[in-house]
Design a protein around this motif. Structure first.
Motif, short mmCIF file in Angstrom:
data_model
loop_
_atom_site.label_atom_id
_atom_site.label_comp_id
_atom_site.label_asym_id
_atom_site.label_seq_id
_atom_site.Cartn_x
_atom_site.Cartn_y
_atom_site.Cartn_z
N HIS B 12 -3.87 9.76 3.41
CA HIS B 12 -4.66 10.98 3.58
C HIS B 12 -5.42 10.97 4.90
CE1 HIS B 12 -3.62 12.39 -0.29
NE2 HIS B 12 -4.18 11.38 -0.92
N HIS B 71 -3.82 5.99 -3.62
CA HIS B 71 -3.85 7.21 -4.41
C HIS B 71 -2.50 7.93 -4.42
CE1 HIS B 71 -6.06 11.28 -5.29
NE2 HIS B 71 -5.30 10.89 -6.26
N ALA B 72 -2.08 8.42 -3.25
CA ALA B 72 -0.90 9.29 -3.21
C ALA B 72 0.40 8.50 -3.23
CB ALA B 72 -0.96 10.16 -1.96
N HIS B 74 1.15 5.26 -4.66
CA HIS B 74 1.26 4.06 -5.52
C HIS B 74 2.72 3.61 -5.64
CE1 HIS B 74 -2.89 4.29 -6.53
NE2 HIS B 74 -2.81 5.29 -7.38
N PHE B 103 -4.54 3.59 -10.95
CA PHE B 103 -3.10 3.74 -11.20
C PHE B 103 -2.27 2.91 -10.22
CE2 PHE B 103 -2.67 8.02 -13.72
CZ PHE B 103 -2.58 7.31 -14.91
#
Lengths: 260, 260, 260, 260
Positions: B12, B71-72, B74, B103
């Motif tokens: 990000h 986050h985006a 994984h 996650f």
């Protein structure tokens, strides 16, 4: 009726004369047998050699508690079946791991730890001590009981701290082992029970049978199985329980699924 | 000096203008920055885009505590790196998982559970309450502190019971979350800390920085890293600590490795 | 310097020739001695026979970690001193209970359980196994160590589930015992360590000394002692963190202390 | 039938008009009422004002699970009754502590901790979130439920780490609280449940009633009550499970009781 599936690797029973003689009905067959005689339990078996190892989605959905024995062929268990089993545990299925299943794929997956130990195959005496008085898994047992011939497993046992330590074993050769341990994973109750080397008549022992019967009842979670134990739902702002106003920058759009 | 590696997904920061403005030094760079200013800590960064995600065997061997934010992406983390990270934790490396790393592959692997939750991105107020008085991770903190804009994570949080619950969060929209939890996995100390959505200036907050500095020190295990955290050594009969005689049938030959 | 007070009942050292010969410097004196040689620790002693058992408010306030050995005279410990000790633990003082202190008043008070066990005084071999790899309390220890002559304590040990099980003992006579257990009570770290029968030279053993030195460091909470660990402050409506309006009937008046 | 005794302090119901109007059948009477309508439970009441507070040895012996509500008169509960209640819990009686019973003598005794918290009586909204999915105590409950008017209790809650955290509460004024916690003490299951301020109709709430019914069933230990939960039997050398020879000096004579 509590529906139990006893999963057996079923390798040594077929290949090793000693094991076949000790367990003419196979190990899983023997375990299912005494469970069926215990009252209130309907136990069936499944084995590695069946399609999907006998653990189809339908079978797992119809299993309240899964009992697992494996040793020589841990690596042959398909990952897709391991995923299915773990999903069921997280959704509420009870699970009992026996003896050498400490290295079974689903046990290692559920523990998040190496699950290793030391071992010796010398037919030595094991004495199990109850460490949690009046725990449901110890119902009807004396304070301790003996297995005259067992494989030794020694500490340190590479598992996470349990919810409760139910048994600790003494071995004639000088080792100790935390032989009965409970955990909760998602909605599923998990119990590990140490004894059960395939060349000894452990599963014919009345106290061992009682522990496994008790454990199956303890592990049973009567709640409805959680359909998707991985669900991570977004709660939109306009459905917040307290009235809030959205503020600041956003990364996600409305109704978007989160990243995994 | 305590050697910390801060792993950042670094997606990000490169693609999203908002995140780039909030964290001009990237998130992992920001975190490494305040760790380096804390005293006694030497922090460096590693990112997804580097070869082996920057987490080579040498790098992991030289890391006392690993901090993880993802986050985006994984799913883009290579399983071989996840194996290496988990082996290091089991061998004694400390590990801190931040926010959406609930996650991350290594967190799910170490927990043995789905690690799911509910969520809402509305920039709402979060207030973290200390639930374990005078815990080392809370050193220097007040009884509670606020983050004016955060993403909401709500219970049930799908993780195993922790060793200790250190923080619980209150959210303006009506939810609660166990925001700071400790576990031990093998020889490794593990801490999950909830705040840190990428569009908010959470890692610029003094209290958040203090928690992460404290957590890094708490997670550090000064013992020598265990070389093979999976070792399951056979203890031969003639080396038993108490004199025993081998009895009964055997499955294994002397010195044979056990099944895995 | 970490300030340790070693509390000794000091009865058998004075009355029993065997004990006096094994511990010419008394048991508490012996323990304080090796703690003082360990580095970074300043240990002193206090005994039952001193005014307030040597544990005045000033002394407790100046104690980071209290080590407790008692056996024959548990009942002679004044309740006011027990209250003071427990308040200090809840406020952050570390505390180590040794051997027969399983029945000491402050241990039973902190555990909230009977703390009972079985026992046999036969000078038999005890072997302690590390069950939590690389735990700080095991630093520098081998995987197991032996005490050639010890009193036996057997399970079930009537204590609450610990945070972590650090040692489990094997006894020649056939019993096992969870010999090293950790708990947290309020802000205080508590450790129980089993060995130490007064007629054997246990506290002269290098491994035992190492465990106690490690435990003292582990138990130390550097946070400022909590002044009143029982405080239950009222938070008035006009000081609520979120704006609320008082509603409904009330039992208490503004600023009133709650019931105890 | 599961035999439940609901113990009520019965002070406010008699002295405070508001409480008397909310609970015309008294609080304990109301609780016993819905337990009796739940099926499989036979609940009766006992109060502070009765001889031995209604908790004679016979009554306790005939109680499977004891539910306790107290507030203004904790100090009036006789220590002999507290001893009896704790002995029963250690022997296997289940026990549920409600709301202000966090400061009840038996709760503090069983916890070994101060059990303190912060509080505010403003009739504010409480929302309880389930943190342990499919736990038996949450059977039939939604993921969260609300009590429109409740007293606030805030963290830190001065209790030991529980076996499981079952509920966490959100309060409108900005606090959180671990509202449902389980422990085991000896053979007894213990549950603390937060809601229940006497000036609000909490015990008329269907979800609260369901939690208490579930908790009573969860806490029930069907094992025979342990007659003496403090027993610490000597195991003579000649009855050791493994043959050993007595060695070294002794402090005790054969068959002598241990020190307490």
């Amino acid at each position: 009726m509590l529906r139990v599936t006893v999963w057996g690797e079923n390798v040594h029973e077929q290949k090793n004369r000693v094991v076949a003689e000790v367990y003419p009905d196979t190990m899983h067959g023997t375990i299912a047998g005494f469970l069926n005689r215990a009252g209130g339990i309907a136990a069936t078996t499944a084995t590695l050699q069946e399609p999907e190892h006998g653990l189809t989605a339908e079978r797992i959905a119809a299993t309240d508690v899964l009992v697992w024995w494996g040793h020589a062929a841990h690596g042959d268990v398909a990952d897709a079946v391991v995923d299915r089993v773990c999903d069921a545990v997280w959704g509420g299925m009870g699970m009992i791991f026996l003896h050498s299943a400490h290295f079974a794929k689903p046990f290692k997956r559920l523990m998040g730890a190496p699950c290793n130990l030391t071992w010796r195959e010398a037919g030595e005496r094991e004495r199990l001590w109850v460490t949690s008085r009046s725990h449901p898994i110890t119902a009807g047992l004396p304070d301790h009981f003996e297995l005259e011939h067992e494989e030794m497993y020694g500490e340190p046992f590479g598992v996470p701290e349990p919810l409760e330590t139910v048994f600790v074993s003494w071995f004639a050769g000088g080792e100790v082992f935390r032989s009965g341990l409970t955990w909760r994973r998602g909605a599923g109750n998990v119990f590990y029970f140490r004894p059960g080397h395939e060349t000894y008549p452990t599963y014919h022992d009345a106290n061992v049978q009682r522990v496994i019967c008790n454990a199956v009842r303890w592990a049973h979670n009567p709640a409805m199985r959680i359909a998707d134990p991985h669900a991570a739902p977004n709660v939109p702002v306009d459905r917040a329980l307290e009235s809030i106003t959205e503020r600041g920058p956003r990364l996600h759009h409305d109704g978007e699924a989160g990243y995994r």
